[in-house]
Design a protein around this motif. Structure first.
Motif, mmCIF file in Angstrom:
data_model
loop_
_atom_site.group_PDB
_atom_site.id
_atom_site.type_symbol
_atom_site.label_atom_id
_atom_site.label_comp_id
_atom_site.label_asym_id
_atom_site.label_seq_id
_atom_site.Cartn_x
_atom_site.Cartn_y
_atom_site.Cartn_z
ATOM 1 N N ILE A 52 23.648 42.871 58.499
ATOM 2 C CA ILE A 52 23.454 43.226 57.095
ATOM 3 C C ILE A 52 24.727 42.895 56.335
ATOM 4 N N GLY A 53 24.609 42.568 55.093
ATOM 5 C CA GLY A 53 25.794 42.194 54.311
ATOM 6 C C GLY A 53 26.526 43.404 53.780
ATOM 7 N N LEU A 54 26.787 44.369 54.658
ATOM 8 C CA LEU A 54 27.409 45.620 54.232
ATOM 9 C C LEU A 54 28.776 45.403 53.576
ATOM 10 N N GLN A 55 28.984 46.109 52.472
ATOM 11 C CA GLN A 55 30.286 46.061 51.796
ATOM 12 C C GLN A 55 30.885 47.468 51.749
ATOM 13 N N HIS A 102 33.174 41.539 52.287
ATOM 14 C CA HIS A 102 32.687 42.771 52.897
ATOM 15 C C HIS A 102 33.528 43.979 52.488
ATOM 16 N N LEU A 103 34.553 43.733 51.664
ATOM 17 C CA LEU A 103 35.377 44.835 51.173
ATOM 18 C C LEU A 103 35.435 44.785 49.654
ATOM 19 N N SER A 104 35.547 45.951 49.036
ATOM 20 C CA SER A 104 35.783 45.988 47.599
ATOM 21 C C SER A 104 36.756 47.133 47.318
ATOM 22 N N ILE A 105 37.317 47.124 46.126
ATOM 23 C CA ILE A 105 38.233 48.201 45.756
ATOM 24 C C ILE A 105 37.691 48.971 44.550
ATOM 25 N N GLU A 106 38.000 50.255 44.506
ATOM 26 C CA GLU A 106 37.640 51.090 43.361
ATOM 27 C C GLU A 106 38.917 51.494 42.645
ATOM 28 N N ILE A 107 38.991 51.143 41.371
ATOM 29 C CA ILE A 107 40.164 51.510 40.567
ATOM 30 C C ILE A 107 39.685 52.318 39.359
ATOM 31 N N THR A 108 40.604 52.904 38.641
ATOM 32 C CA THR A 108 40.182 53.713 37.492
ATOM 33 C C THR A 108 40.565 53.035 36.181
ATOM 34 N N GLU A 109 39.841 53.454 35.132
ATOM 35 C CA GLU A 109 40.014 52.833 33.816
ATOM 36 C C GLU A 109 41.454 52.860 33.322
ATOM 37 N N ALA A 166 40.474 36.259 45.957
ATOM 38 C CA ALA A 166 40.322 36.325 47.416
ATOM 39 C C ALA A 166 38.890 36.668 47.812
ATOM 40 N N GLY A 167 38.099 37.152 46.842
ATOM 41 C CA GLY A 167 36.716 37.511 47.151
ATOM 42 C C GLY A 167 36.499 38.999 47.336
ATOM 43 N N ILE A 168 37.524 39.782 47.017
ATOM 44 C CA ILE A 168 37.386 41.241 47.085
ATOM 45 C C ILE A 168 36.913 41.739 45.721
ATOM 46 N N GLN A 169 35.700 42.321 45.690
ATOM 47 C CA GLN A 169 35.138 42.745 44.421
ATOM 48 C C GLN A 169 35.819 44.009 43.906
ATOM 49 N N PHE A 198 39.036 41.898 31.555
ATOM 50 C CA PHE A 198 39.150 41.814 33.010
ATOM 51 C C PHE A 198 37.810 41.486 33.634
ATOM 52 N N ASP A 199 37.868 40.722 34.705
ATOM 53 C CA ASP A 199 36.657 40.384 35.421
ATOM 54 C C ASP A 199 36.388 41.474 36.453
ATOM 55 N N ILE A 200 35.387 42.271 36.159
ATOM 56 C CA ILE A 200 35.051 43.423 37.002
ATOM 57 C C ILE A 200 33.658 43.177 37.581
ATOM 58 N N ASP A 201 33.349 43.790 38.704
ATOM 59 C CA ASP A 201 32.038 43.588 39.328
ATOM 60 C C ASP A 201 31.086 44.768 39.167
ATOM 61 N N TYR A 202 31.630 45.991 39.274
ATOM 62 C CA TYR A 202 30.772 47.183 39.209
ATOM 63 C C TYR A 202 31.350 48.248 38.299
#
Ligand code: C2E
Ligand code: CA
Ligand code: CA
Ligand code: CA
Length: 279
Positions: free
Chosen positions: A110-113, A146-153, A173-176, A195-199
């Protein structure tokens, strides 16, 4: 009355003293916590509403303190930020999350992230080495998506050139990148176009009363619409009821995370959750 007042003051002073002592002791103990393997990651499933499957998980740190038992990150992350240890702890979190992602991607096709929280202090620190992180991924043979980071506003509001550059390097690098706790604290949205954000992760305070508070529903729907128009996906945090899940589906939210689906789980329990389909 005088005596009891004095006693109260003495008691108050004593508890302030205990509090400070407690903080100092935790700060001290934290220095050895990585080497002594006292940290543990728990994983909370994030459900893709369209397929009903687990597509992501958030890694959440726990500290198994030898005397105090499990300590919540809400208590020790601020201390780790104060002392600067957050960078070292964050490095550990990243590597541990990467190791689990690698394992689960090999076991289950599965493409788990897996997303990791990166605190503002950690993100802005010169000691944070994205090169080291990427090098590590290369070494263990895990694709960065398969990894992403969560940052705050807050981090993006008055972002320095250094922050901008780091953000670019993660995404190149491909880290969302996800904006955590979206909707609370700041009303400026202009950073979304810079900024280019994904989620966007809608803060759980919006989800809590979704069924009863019309304003929360309107705001959540507006966030989803805006995000989609900007090409971002939306994750609702703190989904606790079937009714909330249903409303989120109706307003077109992409993903849900919360106790309704599962609490954060130790790795072994999360793995079991992975093989079972979600209700
Ligand atoms: P967060 O990033 O907003 O994480 C979500 C928090 O909400 C987690 O608390 C999670 O257990 C909780 N939660 C999830 N679903 C529900 C639900 O349905 N209802 C309710 N009421 N709560 C729910 P937790 O694990 O105690 O983490 C607290 C905070 O500590 C996190 O908030 C994050 O800011 C920070 N944190 C956790 N792990 C890390 C880490 O590895 N690094 C950094 N820098 N911060 C971390
Ligand atoms: Ca988070
Ligand atoms: Ca959050
Ligand atoms: Ca995008």
């Amino acid at each position: 009355a005088k005596t009891s007042g004095r006693n109260r003051l003495a008691y108050f002073t004593q508890s302030l003293h205990d509090e400070a002592q407690n903080r100092l002791k935790l700060m001290h103990d934290m220095h050895f916590a990585v080497e002594n393997r006292q940290f543990e990651l728990h994983f909370q499933p994030i459900i893709d509403f369209a397929s009903g499957h687990v597509s992501k998980a958030e890694a959440l740190i726990r500290w198994n303190h030898p005397e105090r038992g499990m300590i919540s990150p809400a208590e020790f992350i601020p201390l780790a930020e104060e002392s600067g240890l957050i960078v070292k702890i964050g490095d550990w979190v990243f590597r541990e999350a990467a190791a689990q992602a690698k394992r689960w991607c090999e076991l289950y096709d599965i493409g788990l992230q897996i997303s990791v929280n990166v605190s503002p202090v950690q993100f802005q620190s010169d000691a944070l080495s994205i090169e080291d992180w990427l090098h590590h991924l290369n070494e263990i043979g895990l694709d960065a998506n398969h990894l992403s980071i969560e940052i705050t506003e807050g981090l993006l509001l008055n972002a320095s050139d250094d922050v901008k550059e780091k953000l670019l390097r993660f995404r190149d690098a491909g880290i969302q990148v996800a904006i955590d706790d979206f909707g609370v604290g700041y009303s400026a949205l202009s950073y979304l176009k810079r900024f280019d954000i994904d989620y966007l992760k809608i803060d759980q305070s919006f989800i809590q009363n979704l069924e009863t508070n019309q304003n929360d529903l309107v705001l959540s729907e507006a966030i989803v619409m805006m995000a989609h128009r900007l090409g971002l996906n939306v994750i609702a945090e703190g989904v606790e009821t079937q009714a909330q899940r249903h409303l989120l589906l109706e307003i077109g939210c992409d993903h849900g995370q919360g106790y309704f689906f599962s609490r954060p789980l130790p790795a072994a329990a999360f793995e079991e959750f992975l093989v079972k389909p979600v209700a």
